[in-house]
Design a protein around this motif. Sequence first.
Motif, PDB file in Angstrom:
ATOM      1  N   GLU A   1      -3.493  11.227  -7.690  1.00 55.80           N
ATOM      2  CA  GLU A   1      -4.705  11.582  -6.950  1.00 55.80           C
ATOM      3  C   GLU A   1      -5.957  11.372  -7.793  1.00 55.80           C
ATOM      4  OE1 GLU A   1      -2.805  14.905  -3.891  1.00 55.80           O
ATOM      5  OE2 GLU A   1      -4.133  15.544  -5.517  1.00 55.80           O
TER       6      GLU A   1
ATOM      7  N   GLN B   1      -1.915   2.614  -1.818  1.00 54.18           N
ATOM      8  CA  GLN B   1      -2.827   3.588  -1.232  1.00 54.18           C
ATOM      9  C   GLN B   1      -2.159   4.938  -1.016  1.00 54.18           C
ATOM     10  OE1 GLN B   1      -4.007   1.686   2.387  1.00 54.18           O
ATOM     11  NE2 GLN B   1      -5.655   0.517   1.455  1.00 54.18           N
ATOM     12  N   VAL B   2      -0.875   4.914  -0.632  1.00 59.03           N
ATOM     13  CA  VAL B   2      -0.153   6.135  -0.280  1.00 59.03           C
ATOM     14  C   VAL B   2       1.151   6.199  -1.067  1.00 59.03           C
ATOM     15  CG1 VAL B   2       0.967   7.423   1.572  1.00 59.03           C
ATOM     16  CG2 VAL B   2      -1.143   6.170   2.041  1.00 59.03           C
TER      17      VAL B   2
ATOM     18  N   SER C   1       0.791  -1.228   0.000  1.00 60.40           N
ATOM     19  CA  SER C   1       0.000   0.000   0.000  1.00 60.40           C
ATOM     20  C   SER C   1       0.825   1.281   0.000  1.00 60.40           C
ATOM     21  CB  SER C   1      -0.931   0.015   1.225  1.00 60.40           C
ATOM     22  OG  SER C   1      -0.171   0.010   2.419  1.00 60.40           O
TER      23      SER C   1
ATOM     24  N   ASP D   1       2.156  18.241   4.333  1.00 59.96           N
ATOM     25  CA  ASP D   1       2.298  17.243   5.397  1.00 59.96           C
ATOM     26  C   ASP D   1       3.725  17.167   5.902  1.00 59.96           C
ATOM     27  OD1 ASP D   1      -0.225  15.122   5.625  1.00 59.96           O
ATOM     28  OD2 ASP D   1      -0.173  16.195   3.718  1.00 59.96           O
TER      29      ASP D   1
ATOM     30  N   LYS E   1      -1.528   7.980   7.380  1.00 68.07           N
ATOM     31  CA  LYS E   1      -2.269   8.245   6.150  1.00 68.07           C
ATOM     32  C   LYS E   1      -2.875   6.971   5.574  1.00 68.07           C
ATOM     33  CE  LYS E   1      -1.832  12.685   5.203  1.00 68.07           C
ATOM     34  NZ  LYS E   1      -2.978  13.576   4.902  1.00 68.07           N
TER      35      LYS E   1
ATOM     36  N   ALA F   1      -5.325   7.702  -5.230  1.00 66.92           N
ATOM     37  CA  ALA F   1      -4.232   7.502  -4.280  1.00 66.92           C
ATOM     38  C   ALA F   1      -4.066   8.738  -3.403  1.00 66.92           C
ATOM     39  CB  ALA F   1      -2.931   7.204  -5.015  1.00 66.92           C
ATOM     40  N   LYS F   2      -3.544   8.529  -2.187  1.00 65.65           N
ATOM     41  CA  LYS F   2      -3.148   9.639  -1.327  1.00 65.65           C
ATOM     42  C   LYS F   2      -1.683   9.937  -1.607  1.00 65.65           C
ATOM     43  CE  LYS F   2      -6.283   8.248   2.412  1.00 65.65           C
ATOM     44  NZ  LYS F   2      -6.367   7.764   3.815  1.00 65.65           N
ATOM     45  N   VAL F   3      -1.394  11.194  -1.867  1.00 65.05           N
ATOM     46  CA  VAL F   3      -0.023  11.585  -2.179  1.00 65.05           C
ATOM     47  C   VAL F   3       0.469  12.554  -1.109  1.00 65.05           C
ATOM     48  CG1 VAL F   3       1.515  12.563  -3.916  1.00 65.05           C
ATOM     49  CG2 VAL F   3      -0.546  11.341  -4.638  1.00 65.05           C
ATOM     50  N   VAL F   4       1.650  12.286  -0.597  1.00 63.27           N
ATOM     51  CA  VAL F   4       2.277  13.106   0.436  1.00 63.27           C
ATOM     52  C   VAL F   4       3.605  13.623  -0.122  1.00 63.27           C
ATOM     53  CG1 VAL F   4       3.187  13.116   2.784  1.00 63.27           C
ATOM     54  CG2 VAL F   4       1.246  11.648   2.223  1.00 63.27           C
ATOM     55  N   ASN F   5       3.683  14.954  -0.372  1.00 64.92           N
ATOM     56  CA  ASN F   5       2.668  15.978  -0.202  1.00 64.92           C
ATOM     57  C   ASN F   5       1.676  15.955  -1.359  1.00 64.92           C
ATOM     58  OD1 ASN F   5       3.545  17.294   2.293  1.00 64.92           O
ATOM     59  ND2 ASN F   5       5.305  17.979   1.095  1.00 64.92           N
ATOM     60  N   SER F   6       0.498  16.545  -1.116  1.00 61.03           N
ATOM     61  CA  SER F   6      -0.570  16.532  -2.104  1.00 61.03           C
ATOM     62  C   SER F   6      -0.183  17.319  -3.346  1.00 61.03           C
ATOM     63  CB  SER F   6      -1.837  17.134  -1.497  1.00 61.03           C
ATOM     64  OG  SER F   6      -1.669  18.533  -1.284  1.00 61.03           O
TER      65      SER F   6
END
Length: 287
Positions: A73, A53-54, A7, A235, A284, A77-82
């Motif tokens: 996105e 997922q991230v 993930s 983040d 996250k 998916a969650k992206v760090v940083n967005s």
Amino acid sequence: MSSPELSIAVLASRVRAEEKRIMAALERRAVPFSYVDARELSVMLGGGPMAHQVFLNREIGQFRAGYAATALEARGAKVVNSAASTTLCGDKWLTSVALQRRGLPTPRTALAMTPDAALTALEEIGYPAVIKPLVGSWGRLVTPVDNPRIAATVLEHIAALPSPQSHIIYVQEMIPKLDRDIRVIVVGDEALGAIYRRSSEWRTNVARGGVSEFFALSEEDAELAVAAADAVGADISGVDLVVDSEGMTSVLEVNHRVEFAGFQEAQGDRVDVADRIVRHLLSKAAA
């Protein structure tokens, strides 16, 4: 690359000391992860959920980082940083606007639509001042100007550049300061600590030979750094603060792909930045 059911993915085209530390921290915590080379990434619009997922976006190129985040996105998916934060932090003017809207102290700043208009903006700001590219890192192409003659010469060279974006001029007052500035690393809503960055020249970037020294972060400066990171939706960030000769602190920049090797060396055992980043990624993923 690890198996597709995992993930968490680390997205980067260059694996530097920071990416190695983060992947080592993932391994220590026995967290399955994949390394994804951003140069090999392609994302089909309208497809199903991504295998991860991230994504931790550590891509060094600003435009590739921004578009990769937007594409990932779009697939859920969650992206760090967005993507939004990557766009804001990657553009000095947009960062300044976000900080100003939050009411945070920043140097006086102006945006001129042409090099000629920049001379008028510089007269209003006053000398000495700094001319900066809208997009860039490590202090490259950042130029101090002490008077109108030097400014006109610099702007004449800028006017000859082929890129239309280069002709949009970002100018900022130069804060009288000591031979150092402050770098604070923020993860989530926590300031992990701070360092002084010293240099024999006016730029203190570690990539340009600046030296990192431990600095005991005050509660006030910690709150300012966290507020700056929150203003741009980051983040994970490196917030640059500068203290003027009268003791007033201002926010210079918020860096979204922060390099922290020098910070970690100066901090020693006080904090493990890579592990804190991994903890944030796990939160996250859990969310």
